[in-house]
Design a protein around this motif. Structure first.
Motif, short mmCIF file in Angstrom:
data_model
loop_
_atom_site.label_atom_id
_atom_site.label_comp_id
_atom_site.label_asym_id
_atom_site.label_seq_id
_atom_site.Cartn_x
_atom_site.Cartn_y
_atom_site.Cartn_z
N LYS A 178 -7.54 3.72 -4.15
CA LYS A 178 -7.23 4.96 -4.84
C LYS A 178 -6.17 4.73 -5.92
O LYS A 178 -5.15 4.11 -5.67
CB LYS A 178 -6.74 6.02 -3.86
CG LYS A 178 -7.79 6.48 -2.88
CD LYS A 178 -7.21 7.50 -1.94
CE LYS A 178 -8.25 7.97 -0.95
NZ LYS A 178 -7.65 8.93 0.00
N ASP B 222 0.84 -1.19 0.00
CA ASP B 222 0.00 0.00 0.00
C ASP B 222 0.87 1.24 0.00
O ASP B 222 0.73 2.12 0.84
CB ASP B 222 -0.92 0.00 1.24
CG ASP B 222 -1.91 -1.15 1.21
OD1 ASP B 222 -2.42 -1.45 0.12
OD2 ASP B 222 -2.15 -1.74 2.27
N HIS C 25 -1.18 2.91 -7.33
CA HIS C 25 -1.93 3.28 -6.12
C HIS C 25 -1.58 4.71 -5.76
O HIS C 25 -0.46 5.15 -5.93
CB HIS C 25 -1.54 2.32 -4.99
CG HIS C 25 -2.25 2.58 -3.71
ND1 HIS C 25 -1.62 3.09 -2.61
CD2 HIS C 25 -3.55 2.40 -3.36
CE1 HIS C 25 -2.49 3.20 -1.62
NE2 HIS C 25 -3.67 2.80 -2.06
N GLY D 94 -1.25 7.15 -2.62
CA GLY D 94 -1.20 7.22 -1.18
C GLY D 94 -0.63 5.97 -0.56
O GLY D 94 -0.09 5.10 -1.24
N THR D 95 -0.80 5.87 0.77
CA THR D 95 -0.24 4.73 1.50
C THR D 95 -1.32 3.97 2.27
O THR D 95 -0.99 3.09 3.06
CB THR D 95 0.84 5.20 2.49
OG1 THR D 95 0.27 6.18 3.37
CG2 THR D 95 2.02 5.81 1.74
N GLY D 96 -2.59 4.28 2.06
CA GLY D 96 -3.67 3.60 2.77
C GLY D 96 -4.04 2.28 2.14
O GLY D 96 -3.71 1.98 1.00
N ASP D 97 -4.75 1.47 2.92
CA ASP D 97 -5.25 0.18 2.44
C ASP D 97 -6.58 0.44 1.73
O ASP D 97 -7.65 0.21 2.27
CB ASP D 97 -5.43 -0.78 3.62
CG ASP D 97 -5.89 -2.16 3.19
OD1 ASP D 97 -5.75 -2.48 2.00
OD2 ASP D 97 -6.40 -2.90 4.06
N ASP D 98 -6.51 0.99 0.50
CA ASP D 98 -7.71 1.40 -0.23
C ASP D 98 -7.52 1.17 -1.73
O ASP D 98 -6.56 0.55 -2.14
CB ASP D 98 -8.04 2.87 0.07
CG ASP D 98 -6.86 3.80 -0.23
OD1 ASP D 98 -6.12 3.56 -1.21
OD2 ASP D 98 -6.69 4.78 0.52
#
Length: 185
Positions: free
Chosen positions: A78, A32, A70, A72-76
């Motif tokens: 995006k 992520d 991806h 960002g660094t979130g678990d999403d």
């Protein structure tokens, strides 16, 4: 079953045909992280299309790269797209970042993290003078009206409420050598 696996293949052209054709590129790295903003080294959940060409002497060089990854660094989920081009001085894997589209739909020229729908960012320190503008030696937004017609020109239109409320800044050609700048509300 309609599935084709391709390793290293040399061919002159390829087409995907069907009633709803698509090609999927899967990066199965479990991470992520954000791409590192370069056309070469991988640092995130990303996939690249690299376009190369051979010069007259037969040496191959990278012309452009499209990176999709991806954001960002979130678990999403995006995503973002980054476009890199070779400005003539770049080496393969180190191309110049030219344009970016991030998960919000914002587009950036000169920035990988635009905070407006369109953000143009540059570090040009050239003094803005009439000569510098005429010689195209300053960096900025250029809207060019190519028809040499009196009373015609270029417009930046600002509106809201489905054009119910609008303003504009217009460059209007008076003759071959003169123009006016008009503000409309």
């Amino acid at each position: 079953n309609g599935t084709v696996s391709i390793g290293t293949v040399t061919y002159s052209s390829e087409s995907v045909t069907g009633t709803a054709p698509y090609v999927t590129y899967l990066n199965n790295t479990h991470e992520d992280t954000d791409p590192n903003g370069t056309s070469g080294a991988s640092s995130g959940r990303e996939t690249r299309l690299v376009f190369t060409g051979e010069k007259g002497d037969g040496t191959a060089h990278e012309l452009a790269t499209l990176l999709v990854g991806h954001n960002g660094t979130g678990d999403d989920y995006k995503g973002q797209m980054q476009f890199f081009v070779n400005d003539g001085n770049d080496s393969s894997g180190a191309l110049t970042n030219a344009f970016n589209i991030i998960d919000t739909g914002a587009c950036g020229i000169g920035t990988t993290s635009p905070d407006m729908l369109l953000e143009i960012s540059h570090g040009d320190t050239t003094a803005i003078t009439g000569t510098a503008i005429a010689n195209n030696t300053v960096t900025g937004l250029h809207i060019d009206h190519t028809a040499d017609t009196d009373t015609a020109g270029s417009v930046i239109k600002l509106s809201s409420n489905s054009d119910g409320c609008q303003s504009a800044i217009a460059h209007i050609q008076d003759d071959a050598n003169n123009a006016d700048l008009a503000f409309y509300t």
